[in-house]
Design a protein around this motif. Sequence first.
Motif, PDB file in Angstrom:
ATOM      1  N   ARG A  85      -2.642  10.805  -6.204  1.00 64.52           N
ATOM      2  CA  ARG A  85      -2.965  10.114  -7.470  1.00 64.52           C
ATOM      3  C   ARG A  85      -1.999   8.963  -7.704  1.00 64.52           C
ATOM      4  NH1 ARG A  85      -3.761  15.422  -9.152  1.00 64.52           N
ATOM      5  NH2 ARG A  85      -1.689  15.496 -10.116  1.00 64.52           N
ATOM      6  N   ALA A  86      -0.713   9.201  -7.500  1.00 63.44           N
ATOM      7  CA  ALA A  86       0.297   8.164  -7.741  1.00 63.44           C
ATOM      8  C   ALA A  86       0.111   6.963  -6.811  1.00 63.44           C
ATOM      9  CB  ALA A  86       1.697   8.744  -7.562  1.00 63.44           C
ATOM     10  N   ARG A  87      -0.395   7.197  -5.612  1.00 60.92           N
ATOM     11  CA  ARG A  87      -0.604   6.134  -4.624  1.00 60.92           C
ATOM     12  C   ARG A  87      -1.999   5.538  -4.703  1.00 60.92           C
ATOM     13  NH1 ARG A  87       3.553   3.462  -2.930  1.00 60.92           N
ATOM     14  NH2 ARG A  87       5.318   4.844  -2.825  1.00 60.92           N
ATOM     15  N   GLY A  88      -2.839   6.033  -5.598  1.00 58.72           N
ATOM     16  CA  GLY A  88      -4.174   5.466  -5.788  1.00 58.72           C
ATOM     17  C   GLY A  88      -5.157   5.784  -4.691  1.00 58.72           C
ATOM     18  N   VAL A  89      -4.994   6.931  -4.027  1.00 54.99           N
ATOM     19  CA  VAL A  89      -5.918   7.307  -2.957  1.00 54.99           C
ATOM     20  C   VAL A  89      -7.198   7.846  -3.598  1.00 54.99           C
ATOM     21  CG1 VAL A  89      -6.298   8.759  -0.930  1.00 54.99           C
ATOM     22  CG2 VAL A  89      -3.997   7.873  -1.416  1.00 54.99           C
ATOM     23  N   PRO A  90      -8.339   7.168  -3.375  1.00 58.09           N
ATOM     24  CA  PRO A  90      -9.593   7.631  -3.973  1.00 58.09           C
ATOM     25  C   PRO A  90      -9.969   9.023  -3.459  1.00 58.09           C
ATOM     26  CG  PRO A  90      -9.841   5.422  -3.043  1.00 58.09           C
ATOM     27  CD  PRO A  90      -8.525   5.958  -2.577  1.00 58.09           C
ATOM     28  N   LEU A  91     -10.600   9.823  -4.297  1.00 58.38           N
ATOM     29  CA  LEU A  91     -11.004  11.176  -3.936  1.00 58.38           C
ATOM     30  C   LEU A  91     -11.819  11.191  -2.641  1.00 58.38           C
ATOM     31  CD1 LEU A  91     -10.966  14.156  -4.677  1.00 58.38           C
ATOM     32  CD2 LEU A  91     -13.015  13.757  -6.045  1.00 58.38           C
ATOM     33  N   ALA A  92     -12.727  10.240  -2.484  1.00 60.34           N
ATOM     34  CA  ALA A  92     -13.576  10.195  -1.295  1.00 60.34           C
ATOM     35  C   ALA A  92     -12.808   9.879  -0.014  1.00 60.34           C
ATOM     36  CB  ALA A  92     -14.688   9.158  -1.480  1.00 60.34           C
ATOM     37  N   MET A  93     -11.570   9.415  -0.132  1.00 52.96           N
ATOM     38  CA  MET A  93     -10.758   9.046   1.032  1.00 52.96           C
ATOM     39  C   MET A  93      -9.719  10.112   1.382  1.00 52.96           C
ATOM     40  SD  MET A  93     -11.540   5.908   2.147  1.00 52.96           S
ATOM     41  CE  MET A  93     -13.177   6.618   2.152  1.00 52.96           C
ATOM     42  N   GLN A  94      -9.596  11.162   0.588  1.00 48.23           N
ATOM     43  CA  GLN A  94      -8.495  12.098   0.747  1.00 48.23           C
ATOM     44  C   GLN A  94      -8.621  13.004   1.959  1.00 48.23           C
ATOM     45  OE1 GLN A  94      -7.561  14.038  -2.965  1.00 48.23           O
ATOM     46  NE2 GLN A  94      -7.241  12.078  -3.984  1.00 48.23           N
ATOM     47  N   SER A  95      -7.456  13.384   2.444  1.00 52.30           N
ATOM     48  CA  SER A  95      -7.305  14.305   3.564  1.00 52.30           C
ATOM     49  C   SER A  95      -6.170  15.254   3.205  1.00 52.30           C
ATOM     50  CB  SER A  95      -7.027  13.514   4.845  1.00 52.30           C
ATOM     51  OG  SER A  95      -6.945  14.380   5.960  1.00 52.30           O
ATOM     52  N   CYS A  96      -5.479  15.780   4.199  1.00 48.92           N
ATOM     53  CA  CYS A  96      -4.472  16.801   3.915  1.00 48.92           C
ATOM     54  C   CYS A  96      -3.066  16.261   3.709  1.00 48.92           C
ATOM     55  CB  CYS A  96      -4.478  17.854   5.016  1.00 48.92           C
ATOM     56  SG  CYS A  96      -4.255  17.223   6.678  1.00 48.92           S
ATOM     57  N   HIS A  97      -2.759  15.045   4.110  1.00 50.63           N
ATOM     58  CA  HIS A  97      -1.414  14.501   3.927  1.00 50.63           C
ATOM     59  C   HIS A  97      -1.503  13.015   3.607  1.00 50.63           C
ATOM     60  CE1 HIS A  97      -2.328  14.289   8.286  1.00 50.63           C
ATOM     61  NE2 HIS A  97      -1.962  13.041   8.099  1.00 50.63           N
ATOM     62  N   THR A  98      -0.422  12.502   3.017  1.00 45.22           N
ATOM     63  CA  THR A  98      -0.351  11.092   2.638  1.00 45.22           C
ATOM     64  C   THR A  98       0.959  10.524   3.144  1.00 45.22           C
ATOM     65  OG1 THR A  98      -1.621  11.548   0.628  1.00 45.22           O
ATOM     66  CG2 THR A  98      -0.404   9.461   0.703  1.00 45.22           C
ATOM     67  N   GLY A  99       0.877   9.421   3.864  1.00 48.71           N
ATOM     68  CA  GLY A  99       2.067   8.710   4.300  1.00 48.71           C
ATOM     69  C   GLY A  99       2.244   7.446   3.481  1.00 48.71           C
ATOM     70  N   VAL A 100       3.476   6.987   3.398  1.00 45.02           N
ATOM     71  CA  VAL A 100       3.759   5.714   2.729  1.00 45.02           C
ATOM     72  C   VAL A 100       4.634   4.905   3.667  1.00 45.02           C
ATOM     73  CG1 VAL A 100       4.791   4.581   0.729  1.00 45.02           C
ATOM     74  CG2 VAL A 100       3.600   6.773   0.442  1.00 45.02           C
ATOM     75  N   VAL A 101       4.140   3.711   4.026  1.00 40.35           N
ATOM     76  CA  VAL A 101       4.881   2.825   4.915  1.00 40.35           C
ATOM     77  C   VAL A 101       4.795   1.404   4.378  1.00 40.35           C
ATOM     78  CG1 VAL A 101       2.909   2.555   6.507  1.00 40.35           C
ATOM     79  CG2 VAL A 101       5.214   2.083   7.321  1.00 40.35           C
ATOM     80  N   ASP A 102       5.926   0.822   4.108  1.00 36.93           N
ATOM     81  CA  ASP A 102       6.014  -0.571   3.666  1.00 36.93           C
ATOM     82  C   ASP A 102       5.071  -0.876   2.493  1.00 36.93           C
ATOM     83  OD1 ASP A 102       7.280  -3.000   3.792  1.00 36.93           O
ATOM     84  OD2 ASP A 102       6.079  -3.774   5.445  1.00 36.93           O
ATOM     85  N   GLY A 103       4.977   0.075   1.552  1.00 36.52           N
ATOM     86  CA  GLY A 103       4.158  -0.111   0.358  1.00 36.52           C
ATOM     87  C   GLY A 103       2.707   0.311   0.491  1.00 36.52           C
ATOM     88  N   TYR A 104       2.244   0.590   1.690  1.00 31.33           N
ATOM     89  CA  TYR A 104       0.861   1.029   1.923  1.00 31.33           C
ATOM     90  C   TYR A 104       0.760   2.546   1.941  1.00 31.33           C
ATOM     91  CZ  TYR A 104      -0.497  -3.683   3.468  1.00 31.33           C
ATOM     92  OH  TYR A 104      -0.767  -5.029   3.541  1.00 31.33           O
ATOM     93  N   ALA A 105      -0.337   3.079   1.410  1.00 31.44           N
ATOM     94  CA  ALA A 105      -0.651   4.497   1.538  1.00 31.44           C
ATOM     95  C   ALA A 105      -1.445   4.693   2.827  1.00 31.44           C
ATOM     96  CB  ALA A 105      -1.470   4.975   0.342  1.00 31.44           C
ATOM     97  N   ILE A 106      -1.065   5.704   3.587  1.00 29.95           N
ATOM     98  CA  ILE A 106      -1.765   6.055   4.828  1.00 29.95           C
ATOM     99  C   ILE A 106      -2.276   7.472   4.632  1.00 29.95           C
ATOM    100  CG2 ILE A 106      -1.595   6.274   7.324  1.00 29.95           C
ATOM    101  CD1 ILE A 106      -0.898   3.432   6.244  1.00 29.95           C
ATOM    102  N   GLU A 107      -3.566   7.624   4.477  1.00 33.56           N
ATOM    103  CA  GLU A 107      -4.150   8.913   4.135  1.00 33.56           C
ATOM    104  C   GLU A 107      -4.818   9.552   5.341  1.00 33.56           C
ATOM    105  OE1 GLU A 107      -5.150  12.130   1.646  1.00 33.56           O
ATOM    106  OE2 GLU A 107      -3.712  10.503   1.428  1.00 33.56           O
ATOM    107  N   GLY A 108      -4.381  10.750   5.674  1.00 34.08           N
ATOM    108  CA  GLY A 108      -5.023  11.522   6.731  1.00 34.08           C
ATOM    109  C   GLY A 108      -4.561  11.149   8.123  1.00 34.08           C
ATOM    110  N   HIS A 109      -5.379  11.476   9.087  1.00 38.76           N
ATOM    111  CA  HIS A 109      -5.032  11.417  10.504  1.00 38.76           C
ATOM    112  C   HIS A 109      -5.270  10.029  11.114  1.00 38.76           C
ATOM    113  CE1 HIS A 109      -4.226  15.734  10.862  1.00 38.76           C
ATOM    114  NE2 HIS A 109      -5.103  15.816   9.867  1.00 38.76           N
ATOM    115  N   VAL A 110      -4.625   9.027  10.546  1.00 38.63           N
ATOM    116  CA  VAL A 110      -4.746   7.641  11.008  1.00 38.63           C
ATOM    117  C   VAL A 110      -3.909   7.470  12.279  1.00 38.63           C
ATOM    118  CG1 VAL A 110      -4.349   5.217  10.431  1.00 38.63           C
ATOM    119  CG2 VAL A 110      -5.089   6.820   8.640  1.00 38.63           C
ATOM    120  N   PRO A 111      -4.482   6.913  13.350  1.00 40.20           N
ATOM    121  CA  PRO A 111      -3.712   6.678  14.577  1.00 40.20           C
ATOM    122  C   PRO A 111      -2.584   5.663  14.361  1.00 40.20           C
ATOM    123  CG  PRO A 111      -6.078   6.556  15.007  1.00 40.20           C
ATOM    124  CD  PRO A 111      -5.902   6.591  13.513  1.00 40.20           C
ATOM    125  N   ALA A 112      -1.493   5.846  15.086  1.00 42.62           N
ATOM    126  CA  ALA A 112      -0.305   4.990  14.957  1.00 42.62           C
ATOM    127  C   ALA A 112      -0.632   3.519  15.209  1.00 42.62           C
ATOM    128  CB  ALA A 112       0.787   5.466  15.906  1.00 42.62           C
TER     129      ALA A 112
END
Length: 166
Positions: A86-113
């Motif tokens: 919620r704090a990072r503004g991840v829409p419900l339809a985009m959610q997964s099991c974990h949230t990463g934060v890198v350089d101001g961006y939210a990285i939601e779920g199993h995104v490849p490096a």
Amino acid sequence: MLKGASALALLAIVPLAAACSKTGESAPVSDGAASVATTAAAATGPAITVYKSPTCGCCTKWEDHLRENGFRVESVTSDDVAAIKRARGVPLAMQSCHTGVVDGYAIEGHVPADVIRKLLAERPAVKGIAVPGMPMGSPGMEGPYKDDYEVFTFDETGPKDVYAVR
């Protein structure tokens, strides 16, 4: 915007996110139950903070994938990762099991490096990128087969565009 099969697929996988995290009312982003474990690896790539449930194994595997690809990972466990989303503004339809934060961006779920590196190089005007749900074969979700999946951008209005296809 999302159309057709992609939109329907998102609706089908959103409940999967609840399997790895508890949803509470509105806990603060850094609640007292959170604990931090920082890797001792000597990675020199981008620093990413990963917020995850203390019981989620696939989240730990995703962190390993990031480390193997040069990221400096700080792992934060929390009993209420929904508050982070919620704090990072991840829409419900985009959610997964974990949230990463890198350089101001939210990285939601199993995104490849490599897709995260693409985001950092291109710097689009979005809140973040997401792999909704938990597709088999995505980083951290390796198994006997591999699903095709999409990485989406999102902003404060919700899901935007397909950013990468795997």
